[in-house]
Design a protein around this motif. Structure first.
Motif, PDB file in Angstrom:
ATOM      1  N   LYS A 202       0.849  -1.215   0.000  1.00 16.62           N
ATOM      2  CA  LYS A 202       0.000   0.000   0.000  1.00 16.62           C
ATOM      3  C   LYS A 202       0.875   1.252   0.000  1.00 16.62           C
ATOM      4  CE  LYS A 202      -4.199  -1.423   2.375  1.00 16.62           C
ATOM      5  NZ  LYS A 202      -4.696  -1.628   3.729  1.00 16.62           N
ATOM      6  N   THR A 203       1.905   1.252   0.835  1.00 16.09           N
ATOM      7  CA  THR A 203       2.766   2.432   0.950  1.00 16.09           C
ATOM      8  C   THR A 203       3.546   2.659  -0.350  1.00 16.09           C
ATOM      9  OG1 THR A 203       2.937   2.018   3.306  1.00 16.09           O
ATOM     10  CG2 THR A 203       4.556   3.524   2.366  1.00 16.09           C
ATOM     11  N   LEU A 204       4.033   1.563  -0.937  1.00 19.18           N
ATOM     12  CA  LEU A 204       4.785   1.706  -2.199  1.00 19.18           C
ATOM     13  C   LEU A 204       3.874   2.252  -3.300  1.00 19.18           C
ATOM     14  CD1 LEU A 204       6.838  -1.612  -2.027  1.00 19.18           C
ATOM     15  CD2 LEU A 204       7.788   0.707  -1.909  1.00 19.18           C
ATOM     16  N   ASN A 205       2.635   1.767  -3.340  1.00 16.31           N
ATOM     17  CA  ASN A 205       1.700   2.281  -4.351  1.00 16.31           C
ATOM     18  C   ASN A 205       1.358   3.741  -4.095  1.00 16.31           C
ATOM     19  OD1 ASN A 205       1.513   0.004  -5.932  1.00 16.31           O
ATOM     20  ND2 ASN A 205      -0.047  -0.926  -4.622  1.00 16.31           N
ATOM     21  N   TRP A 206       1.256   4.095  -2.812  1.00 19.60           N
ATOM     22  CA  TRP A 206       0.995   5.490  -2.449  1.00 19.60           C
ATOM     23  C   TRP A 206       2.140   6.383  -2.951  1.00 19.60           C
ATOM     24  CZ3 TRP A 206       3.651   9.030   0.510  1.00 19.60           C
ATOM     25  CH2 TRP A 206       2.971  10.200   0.833  1.00 19.60           C
ATOM     26  N   LEU A 207       3.369   5.893  -2.810  1.00 23.45           N
ATOM     27  CA  LEU A 207       4.531   6.665  -3.289  1.00 23.45           C
ATOM     28  C   LEU A 207       4.453   6.878  -4.800  1.00 23.45           C
ATOM     29  CD1 LEU A 207       7.594   5.159  -1.375  1.00 23.45           C
ATOM     30  CD2 LEU A 207       6.690   7.489  -1.217  1.00 23.45           C
ATOM     31  N   LYS A 208       4.089   5.833  -5.487  1.00 30.83           N
ATOM     32  CA  LYS A 208       4.010   5.922  -6.958  1.00 30.83           C
ATOM     33  C   LYS A 208       2.942   6.933  -7.376  1.00 30.83           C
ATOM     34  CE  LYS A 208       3.477   3.057 -11.027  1.00 30.83           C
ATOM     35  NZ  LYS A 208       4.481   2.263 -11.702  1.00 30.83           N
ATOM     36  N   THR A 209       1.775   6.829  -6.705  1.00 31.72           N
ATOM     37  CA  THR A 209       0.664   7.718  -7.063  1.00 31.72           C
ATOM     38  C   THR A 209       0.988   9.185  -6.761  1.00 31.72           C
ATOM     39  OG1 THR A 209      -0.753   5.921  -6.373  1.00 31.72           O
ATOM     40  CG2 THR A 209      -1.849   8.010  -6.748  1.00 31.72           C
ATOM     41  N   ASN A 210       1.738   9.399  -5.676  1.00 34.26           N
ATOM     42  CA  ASN A 210       1.969  10.783  -5.239  1.00 34.26           C
ATOM     43  C   ASN A 210       3.308  11.349  -5.692  1.00 34.26           C
ATOM     44  OD1 ASN A 210      -0.367  11.637  -3.346  1.00 34.26           O
ATOM     45  ND2 ASN A 210       0.052   9.482  -2.915  1.00 34.26           N
ATOM     46  N   PHE A 211       4.020  10.583  -6.530  1.00 34.33           N
ATOM     47  CA  PHE A 211       5.388  10.991  -6.870  1.00 34.33           C
ATOM     48  C   PHE A 211       5.468  12.389  -7.473  1.00 34.33           C
ATOM     49  CE2 PHE A 211       9.290  11.138  -9.347  1.00 34.33           C
ATOM     50  CZ  PHE A 211      10.189  10.844  -8.337  1.00 34.33           C
ATOM     51  N   VAL A 257      12.962   3.803  -8.600  1.00 34.86           N
ATOM     52  CA  VAL A 257      12.296   2.681  -7.948  1.00 34.86           C
ATOM     53  C   VAL A 257      12.177   2.993  -6.454  1.00 34.86           C
ATOM     54  CG1 VAL A 257      14.495   1.422  -7.747  1.00 34.86           C
ATOM     55  CG2 VAL A 257      12.387   0.151  -7.658  1.00 34.86           C
ATOM     56  N   ALA A 258      11.061   2.604  -5.855  1.00 33.19           N
ATOM     57  CA  ALA A 258      10.905   2.753  -4.398  1.00 33.19           C
ATOM     58  C   ALA A 258      11.040   1.366  -3.798  1.00 33.19           C
ATOM     59  CB  ALA A 258       9.544   3.350  -4.074  1.00 33.19           C
ATOM     60  N   LEU A 259      11.890   1.265  -2.772  1.00 33.41           N
ATOM     61  CA  LEU A 259      12.170  -0.045  -2.170  1.00 33.41           C
ATOM     62  C   LEU A 259      11.985   0.021  -0.664  1.00 33.41           C
ATOM     63  CD1 LEU A 259      14.893   0.790  -4.178  1.00 33.41           C
ATOM     64  CD2 LEU A 259      14.861  -1.685  -4.277  1.00 33.41           C
ATOM     65  N   THR A 260      11.495  -1.098  -0.104  1.00 28.74           N
ATOM     66  CA  THR A 260      11.319  -1.136   1.346  1.00 28.74           C
ATOM     67  C   THR A 260      11.654  -2.513   1.911  1.00 28.74           C
ATOM     68  OG1 THR A 260       9.795  -0.592   3.150  1.00 28.74           O
ATOM     69  CG2 THR A 260       8.841  -1.748   1.289  1.00 28.74           C
ATOM     70  N   VAL A 273       8.531  -1.043  -5.913  1.00 24.16           N
ATOM     71  CA  VAL A 273       7.697  -0.698  -7.068  1.00 24.16           C
ATOM     72  C   VAL A 273       8.495   0.251  -7.972  1.00 24.16           C
ATOM     73  CG1 VAL A 273       6.518   1.267  -5.957  1.00 24.16           C
ATOM     74  CG2 VAL A 273       5.360   0.010  -7.739  1.00 24.16           C
ATOM     75  N   VAL A 274       8.387   0.004  -9.265  1.00 22.57           N
ATOM     76  CA  VAL A 274       9.072   0.893 -10.203  1.00 22.57           C
ATOM     77  C   VAL A 274       8.196   2.125 -10.373  1.00 22.57           C
ATOM     78  CG1 VAL A 274       9.871   1.165 -12.586  1.00 22.57           C
ATOM     79  CG2 VAL A 274      10.294  -0.968 -11.360  1.00 22.57           C
ATOM     80  N   ILE A 275       8.756   3.301 -10.106  1.00 22.01           N
ATOM     81  CA  ILE A 275       7.995   4.548 -10.227  1.00 22.01           C
ATOM     82  C   ILE A 275       8.058   5.069 -11.660  1.00 22.01           C
ATOM     83  CG2 ILE A 275       7.954   6.975  -9.494  1.00 22.01           C
ATOM     84  CD1 ILE A 275       8.427   5.966  -6.646  1.00 22.01           C
ATOM     85  N   ARG A 276       9.248   5.003 -12.236  1.00 18.76           N
ATOM     86  CA  ARG A 276       9.347   5.271 -13.695  1.00 18.76           C
ATOM     87  C   ARG A 276      10.623   4.671 -14.281  1.00 18.76           C
ATOM     88  NH1 ARG A 276      10.250  11.512 -12.868  1.00 18.76           N
ATOM     89  NH2 ARG A 276      12.508  11.666 -12.840  1.00 18.76           N
TER      90      ARG A 276
END
Ligand code: AMP
Length: 276
Positions: A202-211, A257-260, A273-276
């Motif tokens: 959820k957090t990784l998707n939130w990062l992608k959406t709000n990038f 990419v955002a990694l956790t 998740v790959v952001i771009r």
């Protein structure tokens, strides 16, 4: 499916395949749909698919984690047969390592960032075993999952430094329907942990959406707060990184990419998740 447990037997068999392309999927077993998607991708473009199951002791920095790592070999063999895998290499530790063996490969900063910071020595163990497996199987193409994004970058670096003649393919992350990235370690999650674990994706998707809405510093702060506020979740890192170097990204980075990584109950999980 042919099953080999010694180097000499598999090598003898593979040399007789001259001219055929070999797709190779190294794993530590306890196979799930993520692993099988790699087998399927390898099958689609190669004459022969080799899977290895080897719980590599040198990449574990926690002896308990190594001891508790699931090893359901009979179920794994059935899954590989159902997926149409041609060859399984399932060696004992003594077949891969001599006593007191030493290995060090300079892969620069990649070794010490993110996972490397929390799992010292992990990537030396990974490069050590992947080098040995590539030397035995000599595949045309190596299939690794995006799930272990940093591992892909580390192995790519090794292939480049040592000039190993293999093509590398990164396969997408297979997830449960609710978003949890599939992992052999998920079986250790209690029912409560399983619910709390959803905060990672959820957090990784939130990062992608709000990038594009917030700056990177603020995004990382907010994401860390989201993870920390979930009961039973103890985050180790959440970072927005350059997709190639894994150093901190900036708005101009070409790939991001955002990694956790977080402990959920007693289980350590990673996701990205790959952001771009
Ligand atoms: P492991 O058995 O955990 O060492 O993983 C073996 C290979 O499967 C690695 O290349 C992983 O990145 C890949 N893998 C693990 N989990 C997944 C997943 N959920 N989706 C796709 N590939 C995965």
């Amino acid at each position: 499916m042919k099953i080999f447990s010694t180097r000499s037997e598999i090598q003898q068999y593979l040399t007789r395949l001259n001219g055929k392309t070999i797709g190779f999927v190294p794993t530590m077993g306890a196979l799930h749909r993520g692993h099988i998607s790699l087998i399927e991708q390898a099958k689609a473009t190669n004459h022969v698919v080799v899977c290895s199951i080897f719980v590599n002791p040198t990449q574990f920095n926690d002896p308990k984690d190594l001891q508790n790592y699931p090893r359901p070999i009979a179920a794994d063999i059935s899954k590989l047969e159902a997926a149409g895998c041609d060859i399984l290499f399932n060696p004992p530790v003594s077949e891969i390592y001599d006593d007191n063996e030493h290995w060090h490969l300079n892969i620069g900063q990649l070794e010490f960032l993110l996972e490397g910071e929390f799992r010292p020595g992990h990537y030396q163990g990974v490069t050590q075993v992947v080098y040995k497996l590539l030397d035995i199987v000599k595949p045309t193409t190596l299939y690794l999952g995006q799930k272990d994004y940093q591992q892909f970058m580390v192995v790519s670096r090794m292939v480049e430094i040592l000039d190993i003649p293999v093509k590398m393919v990164m396969c997408p992350i297979e997830r449960e329907v609710d978003g949890l990235a599939m992992s052999s370690r998920n079986i250790h999650l209690t029912a409560d942990d399983r619910q709390h674990s959803l905060i990672l994706s959820k957090t990784l998707n939130w990062l992608k959406t709000n990038f594009d809405i917030k700056n990177i510093f603020q995004l990382e702060q907010d994401a860390m707060a989201m993870l920390q506020s979930e009961p039973g979740v103890d985050p180790e890192y959440i970072e927005i990184a350059d997709g190639k170097t894994l150093l901190p990204a900036n708005e101009n980075s070409i790939s991001i990419v955002a990694l956790t990584a977080a402990r959920v109950g007693k289980t350590r999980l990673i996701d990205n998740v790959v952001i771009r």
